[in-house]
Write a protein that holds these residues in place. Structure first.
Motif, short mmCIF file in Angstrom:
data_model
loop_
_atom_site.label_atom_id
_atom_site.label_comp_id
_atom_site.label_asym_id
_atom_site.label_seq_id
_atom_site.Cartn_x
_atom_site.Cartn_y
_atom_site.Cartn_z
N GLY A 66 -7.22 -54.33 -7.75
CA GLY A 66 -8.68 -54.30 -7.70
C GLY A 66 -9.25 -53.10 -8.44
O GLY A 66 -10.45 -52.82 -8.35
N GLY A 67 -8.38 -52.34 -9.15
CA GLY A 67 -8.82 -51.24 -9.99
C GLY A 67 -9.47 -50.10 -9.22
O GLY A 67 -9.30 -49.95 -8.01
N LEU A 68 -10.24 -49.29 -9.97
CA LEU A 68 -10.89 -48.10 -9.40
C LEU A 68 -11.84 -48.47 -8.26
O LEU A 68 -11.99 -47.74 -7.29
N LYS A 69 -12.44 -49.66 -8.38
CA LYS A 69 -13.40 -50.10 -7.36
C LYS A 69 -12.71 -50.21 -5.98
O LYS A 69 -13.22 -49.74 -4.96
N ALA A 70 -11.51 -50.82 -5.99
CA ALA A 70 -10.77 -50.97 -4.73
C ALA A 70 -10.35 -49.61 -4.19
O ALA A 70 -10.40 -49.35 -2.98
N TYR A 71 -9.95 -48.72 -5.11
CA TYR A 71 -9.55 -47.37 -4.70
C TYR A 71 -10.73 -46.64 -4.05
O TYR A 71 -10.58 -45.99 -3.01
N SER A 111 -20.71 -40.90 -2.25
CA SER A 111 -21.90 -41.26 -1.48
C SER A 111 -22.97 -40.20 -1.66
O SER A 111 -22.68 -39.06 -2.00
N THR A 112 -24.22 -40.59 -1.44
CA THR A 112 -25.32 -39.63 -1.53
C THR A 112 -25.71 -39.16 -0.12
O THR A 112 -26.73 -38.51 0.06
N ALA A 113 -24.90 -39.55 0.87
CA ALA A 113 -25.30 -39.27 2.26
C ALA A 113 -24.24 -38.49 3.02
O ALA A 113 -24.14 -38.60 4.24
N ASN A 114 -23.43 -37.68 2.29
CA ASN A 114 -22.45 -36.90 3.05
C ASN A 114 -23.15 -35.68 3.68
O ASN A 114 -24.34 -35.47 3.50
N ALA A 115 -22.37 -34.90 4.43
CA ALA A 115 -22.98 -33.80 5.19
C ALA A 115 -23.70 -32.82 4.28
O ALA A 115 -24.78 -32.32 4.62
N CYS A 116 -23.13 -32.53 3.10
CA CYS A 116 -23.78 -31.60 2.17
C CYS A 116 -25.13 -32.14 1.72
O CYS A 116 -26.11 -31.39 1.63
N SER A 117 -25.16 -33.43 1.44
CA SER A 117 -26.41 -34.04 0.97
C SER A 117 -27.50 -33.93 2.02
O SER A 117 -28.67 -33.78 1.70
N LYS A 118 -27.09 -34.00 3.30
CA LYS A 118 -28.08 -33.98 4.38
C LYS A 118 -28.45 -32.57 4.82
O LYS A 118 -29.39 -32.39 5.58
N LEU A 130 -16.38 -41.17 -12.00
CA LEU A 130 -15.91 -42.06 -13.07
C LEU A 130 -16.51 -43.45 -12.92
O LEU A 130 -16.73 -44.15 -13.89
N HIS A 131 -16.75 -43.85 -11.66
CA HIS A 131 -17.34 -45.15 -11.39
C HIS A 131 -18.39 -44.96 -10.31
O HIS A 131 -18.04 -44.71 -9.15
N SER A 132 -19.66 -45.04 -10.71
CA SER A 132 -20.73 -44.75 -9.75
C SER A 132 -20.89 -45.89 -8.75
O SER A 132 -20.89 -47.06 -9.11
N GLN A 133 -21.06 -45.50 -7.48
CA GLN A 133 -21.24 -46.50 -6.42
C GLN A 133 -22.70 -46.67 -6.02
O GLN A 133 -23.04 -47.57 -5.28
N PRO A 135 -27.12 -45.48 -7.12
CA PRO A 135 -28.01 -44.95 -8.16
C PRO A 135 -28.04 -43.42 -8.21
O PRO A 135 -28.19 -42.85 -9.27
N GLY A 136 -27.85 -42.73 -7.10
CA GLY A 136 -27.89 -41.26 -7.09
C GLY A 136 -26.61 -40.60 -7.62
O GLY A 136 -26.48 -39.38 -7.58
N ILE A 137 -25.68 -41.41 -8.10
CA ILE A 137 -24.42 -40.86 -8.63
C ILE A 137 -24.33 -41.24 -10.11
O ILE A 137 -24.37 -42.42 -10.46
N LEU A 138 -24.23 -40.21 -10.94
CA LEU A 138 -24.16 -40.44 -12.39
C LEU A 138 -22.74 -40.87 -12.75
O LEU A 138 -21.78 -40.24 -12.32
N GLN A 139 -22.64 -41.94 -13.52
CA GLN A 139 -21.30 -42.38 -13.95
C GLN A 139 -20.87 -41.51 -15.14
O GLN A 139 -21.40 -41.67 -16.25
N GLN A 140 -19.96 -40.61 -14.87
CA GLN A 140 -19.58 -39.64 -15.89
C GLN A 140 -18.20 -39.05 -15.58
O GLN A 140 -17.89 -38.78 -14.42
N ASP A 141 -17.43 -38.86 -16.65
CA ASP A 141 -16.15 -38.17 -16.51
C ASP A 141 -16.42 -36.67 -16.63
O ASP A 141 -16.97 -36.23 -17.64
N PHE A 142 -16.04 -35.92 -15.63
CA PHE A 142 -16.28 -34.47 -15.66
C PHE A 142 -15.68 -33.84 -16.92
O PHE A 142 -16.24 -32.91 -17.49
N MET A 143 -14.54 -34.40 -17.36
CA MET A 143 -13.87 -33.82 -18.52
C MET A 143 -14.64 -34.08 -19.82
O MET A 143 -14.35 -33.48 -20.84
#
Ligand SMILES: C[S@@+](CC[C@H](N)C(=O)[O-])C[C@H]1O[C@@H](n2cnc3c(N)ncnc32)[C@H](O)[C@@H]1O
Length: 276
Positions: A66-71, A111-118, A130-133, A135-143
């Motif tokens: 199921g690729g990165l999505k399943a992971y 997630s955009t709702a972890n303890a730090c976010s709140k 690498l794979h945004s789940q 809208p508040g997460i930018l799909q981007q490779d840090f490298m």
């Protein structure tokens, strides 16, 4: 002596407050995570050897899984409170509450709702994956993230929670740690900025590897200019808070060294190549 059960890289989540008997789906979740990591390592090796047959076979296995999505789905389940929780809770215990709001870069955000976010302690929080789940997460490779052009675009804190172990090769892991320093603001004690790195790894990466331990990690981090402020280990995870204090030492590398060897150990490693 020697009666303790060996930790494997499968361990990946903090213990729950109440011990629960793992059910079938938590086992399945863990199996997905372990299989994904094993396939990633095998793919990196096949790519390095340019072994096209093996690459195709591994890609088929990734697709079946199921690729990165399943992971990521498995990792999100791991973050739920019933499965061990949100690693950012530990960061909140270490961050003084009276600091000015910190600019945070969260690498590997699920997630955009972890303890730090709140918490309200960080503003803004730039979340990338690498794979945004969401809208508040930018799909981007840090490298591949473009380097900051001004200090204002840099961050006071980077969160790298369970991301370094996701990176398939030891040198790429070293590159990732080095890259964090390019995104951190210079520490300004008068301005109240702290350049911090929150790092979380599965405990067996440092506690049960032939090629890595806390000493190797500390040497690598020191060479990059980091000092350790906090460390906490549970049966499954190890959490660190590092302060970036100095510029990385130019031309210094730290290679693969066997630090111990016993049956049942893993081969996790981080290699820091000299900066060119
Ligand atoms: C196990 S999840 C960890 C998620 C979360 N930070 C946590 O602590 O539970 C690892 C995530 O890191 C992301 N990741 C790995 N390498 C990355 C990179 N180079 N840039 C951005 N995200 C990356 C993966 O896509 C994956 O979603």
């Amino acid at each position: 002596m020697g009666t303790q059960k060996k930790q494997s890289l499968k361990a990946g989540r903090p213990p729950t407050a109440k011990k629960t008997t793992p059910n079938l789906s938590s086992k399945a979740t863990q199996k997905t995570i372990v299989t994904f990591h094993n396939l990633s390592k095998a793919l990196a090796k096949a790519q390095a050897e340019n072994d096209q047959t093996t690459i195709s076979a591994i890609e088929t296995e990734f697709a079946k899984l199921g690729g990165l999505k399943a992971y990521q789905a498995a990792s999100i389940l791991g973050q739920s409170s019933t499965r061990g929780g949100d690693s950012s809770l530990q960061l909140l215990q270490w961050i003084p509450k009276d600091l000015p709001k910190m600019r945070m870069l969260e690498v590997g955000a699920l997630s955009t709702a972890n303890a730090c976010s709140k918490s309200g302690l960080f503003d803004p929080i730039v979340r990338i994956d690498l794979h945004s789940q969401e809208p508040g997460i930018l799909q981007q490779d840090f490298m591949e993230r473009p380097l900051p052009r001004h200090e204002d675009e840099k961050f006071d804190i980077i969160s790298l929670s369970l991301v370094l172990n996701f990176v398939p090769s030891a040198t790429q892991r070293g590159d990732m740690l080095r890259r964090t320093t390019w995104f951190l603001r210079h520490h300004d004690p008068l301005g109240g900025h702290s350049a911090l790195l929150f790092l979380v790894l599965p405990a067996p990466c440092v506690a049960n590897s032939r090629y890595f331990n806390d000493e190797r990690l500390t040497l690598i981090m020191a060479s990059l200019g980091y000092v350790c402020l906090q460390r906490k280990q549970t049966s499954k995870l190890v959490y660190y808070l590092w302060r970036w204090r100095d510029e990385p030492v130019k031309g210094e590398g730290l290679g693969k060294v066997k630090v111990r060897d016993r049956g049942g150990m893993n081969n996790f490693c981080v290699v820091l190549e000299p900066e060119t």
